[in-house]
Design an enzyme around this catalytic site. Sequence first.
Site, PDB file in Angstrom:
ATOM      1  N   SER A 298      -9.890  -0.920   3.566  1.00  0.00           N
ATOM      2  CA  SER A 298      -9.371  -1.001   4.920  1.00  0.00           C
ATOM      3  C   SER A 298      -8.961   0.403   5.401  1.00  0.00           C
ATOM      4  O   SER A 298      -8.392   1.174   4.638  1.00  0.00           O
ATOM      5  CB  SER A 298      -8.145  -1.902   4.956  1.00  0.00           C
ATOM      6  OG  SER A 298      -8.501  -3.200   4.532  1.00  0.00           O
TER       7      SER A 298
ATOM      8  N   ARG B 253       0.847  -1.218   0.000  1.00  0.00           N
ATOM      9  CA  ARG B 253       0.000   0.000   0.000  1.00  0.00           C
ATOM     10  C   ARG B 253       0.876   1.261   0.000  1.00  0.00           C
ATOM     11  O   ARG B 253       0.602   2.240   0.704  1.00  0.00           O
ATOM     12  CB  ARG B 253      -0.939   0.025   1.211  1.00  0.00           C
ATOM     13  CG  ARG B 253      -1.888  -1.126   1.285  1.00  0.00           C
ATOM     14  CD  ARG B 253      -2.942  -1.119   0.190  1.00  0.00           C
ATOM     15  NE  ARG B 253      -3.853  -2.230   0.370  1.00  0.00           N
ATOM     16  CZ  ARG B 253      -3.638  -3.456  -0.119  1.00  0.00           C
ATOM     17  NH1 ARG B 253      -2.568  -3.697  -0.860  1.00  0.00           N
ATOM     18  NH2 ARG B 253      -4.506  -4.418   0.097  1.00  0.00           N
TER      19      ARG B 253
ATOM     20  N   GLU C 129      -4.557   4.018   6.198  1.00  0.00           N
ATOM     21  CA  GLU C 129      -4.494   3.893   4.734  1.00  0.00           C
ATOM     22  C   GLU C 129      -5.255   5.037   4.082  1.00  0.00           C
ATOM     23  O   GLU C 129      -5.213   5.227   2.882  1.00  0.00           O
ATOM     24  CB  GLU C 129      -5.194   2.591   4.292  1.00  0.00           C
ATOM     25  CG  GLU C 129      -4.276   1.465   3.972  1.00  0.00           C
ATOM     26  CD  GLU C 129      -4.984   0.368   3.193  1.00  0.00           C
ATOM     27  OE1 GLU C 129      -5.786   0.659   2.294  1.00  0.00           O
ATOM     28  OE2 GLU C 129      -4.724  -0.792   3.493  1.00  0.00           O
TER      29      GLU C 129
HETATM   30  N1  EPU Z   1     -10.184 -10.381  11.412  1.00  0.00           N
HETATM   31  C1  EPU Z   1     -10.651 -10.334  12.700  1.00  0.00           C
HETATM   32  N2  EPU Z   1     -11.573  -9.371  13.019  1.00  0.00           N
HETATM   33  C2  EPU Z   1     -12.030  -8.474  12.109  1.00  0.00           C
HETATM   34  C3  EPU Z   1     -11.528  -8.518  10.792  1.00  0.00           C
HETATM   35  C4  EPU Z   1     -10.598  -9.494  10.469  1.00  0.00           C
HETATM   36  O1  EPU Z   1     -10.277 -11.126  13.547  1.00  0.00           O
HETATM   37  O2  EPU Z   1     -12.867  -7.645  12.468  1.00  0.00           O
HETATM   38  C5  EPU Z   1      -9.227 -11.432  11.045  1.00  0.00           C
HETATM   39  C6  EPU Z   1      -9.871 -12.420  10.067  1.00  0.00           C
HETATM   40  O3  EPU Z   1     -10.544 -13.411  10.770  1.00  0.00           O
HETATM   41  C7  EPU Z   1      -8.691 -12.945   9.309  1.00  0.00           C
HETATM   42  C8  EPU Z   1      -7.694 -11.791   9.331  1.00  0.00           C
HETATM   43  O4  EPU Z   1      -8.148 -10.894  10.329  1.00  0.00           O
HETATM   44  O5  EPU Z   1      -8.123 -14.038   9.952  1.00  0.00           O
HETATM   45  C9  EPU Z   1      -7.558 -11.101   8.001  1.00  0.00           C
HETATM   46  O6  EPU Z   1      -8.802 -10.543   7.610  1.00  0.00           O
HETATM   47  P1  EPU Z   1      -9.233 -10.417   6.070  1.00  0.00           P
HETATM   48  O7  EPU Z   1      -9.112 -11.753   5.408  1.00  0.00           O
HETATM   49  O8  EPU Z   1     -10.554  -9.740   6.026  1.00  0.00           O
HETATM   50  O9  EPU Z   1      -8.141  -9.522   5.402  1.00  0.00           O
HETATM   51  P2  EPU Z   1      -7.531  -8.141   5.874  1.00  0.00           P
HETATM   52  O10 EPU Z   1      -6.093  -8.393   6.196  1.00  0.00           O
HETATM   53  O11 EPU Z   1      -8.359  -7.460   6.895  1.00  0.00           O
HETATM   54  C10 EPU Z   1      -6.656  -7.428   3.547  1.00  0.00           C
HETATM   55  C11 EPU Z   1      -6.542  -6.097   2.867  1.00  0.00           C
HETATM   56  C12 EPU Z   1      -7.824  -5.782   2.112  1.00  0.00           C
HETATM   57  C13 EPU Z   1      -8.143  -6.907   1.143  1.00  0.00           C
HETATM   58  C14 EPU Z   1      -8.231  -8.230   1.933  1.00  0.00           C
HETATM   59  C15 EPU Z   1      -8.414  -9.396   1.025  1.00  0.00           C
HETATM   60  C16 EPU Z   1      -5.132  -4.612   4.174  1.00  0.00           C
HETATM   61  C17 EPU Z   1      -5.085  -3.567   5.232  1.00  0.00           C
HETATM   62  N3  EPU Z   1      -6.344  -5.059   3.867  1.00  0.00           N
HETATM   63  O12 EPU Z   1      -7.654  -7.289   4.533  1.00  0.00           O
HETATM   64  O13 EPU Z   1      -7.547  -4.642   1.342  1.00  0.00           O
HETATM   65  O14 EPU Z   1      -9.377  -6.675   0.492  1.00  0.00           O
HETATM   66  O15 EPU Z   1      -6.999  -8.446   2.651  1.00  0.00           O
HETATM   67  O16 EPU Z   1      -7.273  -9.610   0.249  1.00  0.00           O
HETATM   68  O17 EPU Z   1      -4.100  -4.979   3.622  1.00  0.00           O
HETATM   69  C18 EPU Z   1      -7.581  -2.305   1.424  1.00  0.00           C
HETATM   70  O18 EPU Z   1      -6.350  -2.341   1.543  1.00  0.00           O
HETATM   71  O19 EPU Z   1      -8.219  -1.242   1.334  1.00  0.00           O
HETATM   72  C19 EPU Z   1      -8.343  -3.544   1.439  1.00  0.00           C
HETATM   73  C20 EPU Z   1      -9.669  -3.592   1.523  1.00  0.00           C
END
Ligand code: EPU
Length: 266
Positions: A191, A142, A260
């Site tokens: 995010s 990012r 972000e």
């Molecule tokens: N989780 C929690 N609680 C929550 C949310 C998530 O415990 O409220 C845990 C989930 O259970 C999971 C882990 O966190 O084990 C990761 O969550 P998720 O799969 O939703 O992915 P993320 O890391 O939150 C990232 C990117 C998103 C992208 C998704 C899918 C970042 C900051 N975010 O989200 O990107 O869509 O992976 O690839 O890198 C963005 O950057 O704007 C964005 C939406």
Amino acid sequence: MGGKVDWFVIPECVEDILEIISFINNEGYDWFVLGNGSKILIPDRGFSGVVIYTGRLKNISLDENVLIAESGVPIGELINLSIRHSLSGLEPLVGIPGSIGGAVVMNAGTRYGSIGDVVGTVEFINSEGTLIVKNGPYFGYRDSEFKNKKVILTRVSLRLKRAYLAEIKSKLILTASLRKTQPKYPKQFGSVFKNPPGISAGRLIEEAGFKGFTYRNVQVSPIHANFILNYGDSADDIYYVINTIQEKVYRLFNIKLESEVNIIGF
Ligand code: EPU
């Protein structure tokens, strides 16, 4: 989200931008670039300066497998075009609501890939009004060499690969399935924070007790804690929630969450 601005200019070509930059430099105004506005927060009191909106820089051309797009083209439009020409590379970005310029600046993506993976050259104008073409610019998580810089991206070339439509479609479906864990309310964004190395920001925010946390008309999503739902019209309230989360997560876990969202002038 945010208040009024002094000047809102809508260039239709590179020459317009050069003229705007020269005007800004002569008058000594502050300025920033607005793409699709998906991740930008301007204080409710407004911004004293010039906003350069790229929404009318919308030309696209295709040279074999290289897609050349002006910075205001929505990512979705580029994905549709690449599907029509059986070109692969943009599938990891399906569902991201930004313009290509904004996506390049913040290296938007998902866990299956980011825009930086396919960027060839980037054409931009710097604050002195010089048009520069950069081949293979730096990209990080990012992050890019254009982030937090006074530059206006004008054109981007994307190196795509020929592929079977079935392969492209299965990649699109795979990426789209990631959205199942994300809220669907139209006035939301996320995010909100980058994931710190090796840890999920969403999990940290949830463990800090913020899932469903409400302040005035702003709510931390009860589904995914790294998303904010906006039921009102105050950027200041969103800013307050972002700060409150940052402070508590730091206090509890000694981790500084990095936003972000592009926060302008607070
Ligand atoms: N989780 C929690 N609680 C929550 C949310 C998530 O415990 O409220 C845990 C989930 O259970 C999971 C882990 O966190 O084990 C990761 O969550 P998720 O799969 O939703 O992915 P993320 O890391 O939150 C990232 C990117 C998103 C992208 C998704 C899918 C970042 C900051 N975010 O989200 O990107 O869509 O992976 O690839 O890198 C963005 O950057 O704007 C964005 C939406």
